[in-house]
Design an enzyme around this catalytic site. Structure first.
Site, PDB file in Angstrom:
ATOM      1  N   TYR A 159       0.690  -1.226  -0.008  1.00 14.60           N
ATOM      2  CA  TYR A 159       0.046   0.200   0.123  1.00 14.60           C
ATOM      3  C   TYR A 159       0.982   1.067   0.096  1.00 14.60           C
ATOM      4  O   TYR A 159       0.749   2.209  -0.643  1.00 14.60           O
ATOM      5  CB  TYR A 159      -0.958  -0.077   1.238  1.00 14.60           C
ATOM      6  N   LYS A 163       1.409   4.401  -2.834  1.00 11.90           N
ATOM      7  CA  LYS A 163       1.104   5.622  -2.442  1.00 11.90           C
ATOM      8  C   LYS A 163       2.380   6.589  -2.640  1.00 11.90           C
ATOM      9  O   LYS A 163       2.259   7.824  -3.060  1.00 11.90           O
ATOM     10  CB  LYS A 163       0.707   5.915  -1.168  1.00 11.90           C
TER      11      LYS A 163
END
Length: 254
Positions: A159, A163
């Protein structure tokens, strides 16, 4: 002597597209933009959700349309954007996560998160920006990134990687789209109380760890994102591009 005048934060006459606009941060962004005067189009995969949210927003007197679209279906999304009038504002809110130990990450996990958080975001942005450039119009593209695009944490390697990539993509887009007066920025929230975060935050130990990291001592609320979205979309942010707006309660201050 003439006094300077504060630019307008209103968005009347603007068209806004919000992906993932039926829940959580995306819903907050859609409502905020509509309340500021924009004509908003929300997209999400489930037609029933799109119709329900659009109906509720219209009942509140807000200008909204909806389209059932999967952002990972690039041809379908390109066709939709090409057929519509140019969107002055884009909020890329669709995203997801499959948190887990790094040593257990599977190719399927990686592909699913990267396709949604990075690949889809890139090609949705490209489609919207192309229409703006063709029309010779300025615009504001806002990516919903994360504090995890600036730091990381246990079980969030993939994740966080997506990002961090969004942050780099945003800066590259800002450089190339600047000459067209299209601004590109990210909003980087901390843990916001939404359906997506509810399961993890139900663990008392995890919730305590999160609250210890947030210097303001509370979880984020959807309302905490709504003002920053309107700010970045409006003339108040006319000279801001390639930047990350931290909405993290001080998490990344240390």
């Amino acid at each position: 002597m003439s006094l300077p005048r504060t630019p307008s934060i209103r968005l009347d006459g603007k068209r806004a597209l919000v992906t993932g606009g039926t829940r959580g941060i995306g819903l907050g962004a859609a409502v905020a933009l509509a309340e500021a005067g924009a004509a908003v189009t929300i997209t999400a995969r489930t037609a029933a959700d799109v119709e329900a949210v659009a109906a509720e927003m219209r009942a509140a007197g807000l200008a909204v349309e909806g389209a059932a679209l999967d952002v990972t279906d690039t041809p379908a999304f390109r066709t939709f954007v090409a057929a519509a009038a140019p969107f002055d504002i884009l909020v890329n809110s669709a995203g997801g996560a499959r948190h887990g130990d790094f040593l257990a990450v599977s190719e399927a996990d990686f592909d699913a998160v990267a396709d949604l958080n990075l690949r889809a975001l890139l090609f949705v942005s490209q489609a919207v920006a192309q229409r703006l450039v063709e029309a010779g119009k300025p615009g504001s593209i806002i990516h919903v990134s994360s504090q995890m695009g600036h730091v990381s944490a246990p079980r969030r390697a993939v994740y966080s990687a997506t990002k961090f990539a969004v942050e780099g993509l945003s800066k590259g887009m800002a450089i190339e789209l600047g000459p067209h007066n299209i601004r590109v920025n990210t909003i980087c929230p901390t843990f916001i109380e939404t359906e997506m975060t509810a399961k993890g935050l139900s663990d008392p130990a995890f919730r305590r760890w999160v609250l210890e990291k947030i210097k303001l001592g509370r979880l984020g609320r959807i309302e905490d994102i709504m003002g920053p979205v309107v700010f970045l979309a409006s003339d108040w942010a006319a000279m801001i591009t390639g930047s990350a707006l931290m909405v993290d309660g001080g998490w990344t201050a240390e």
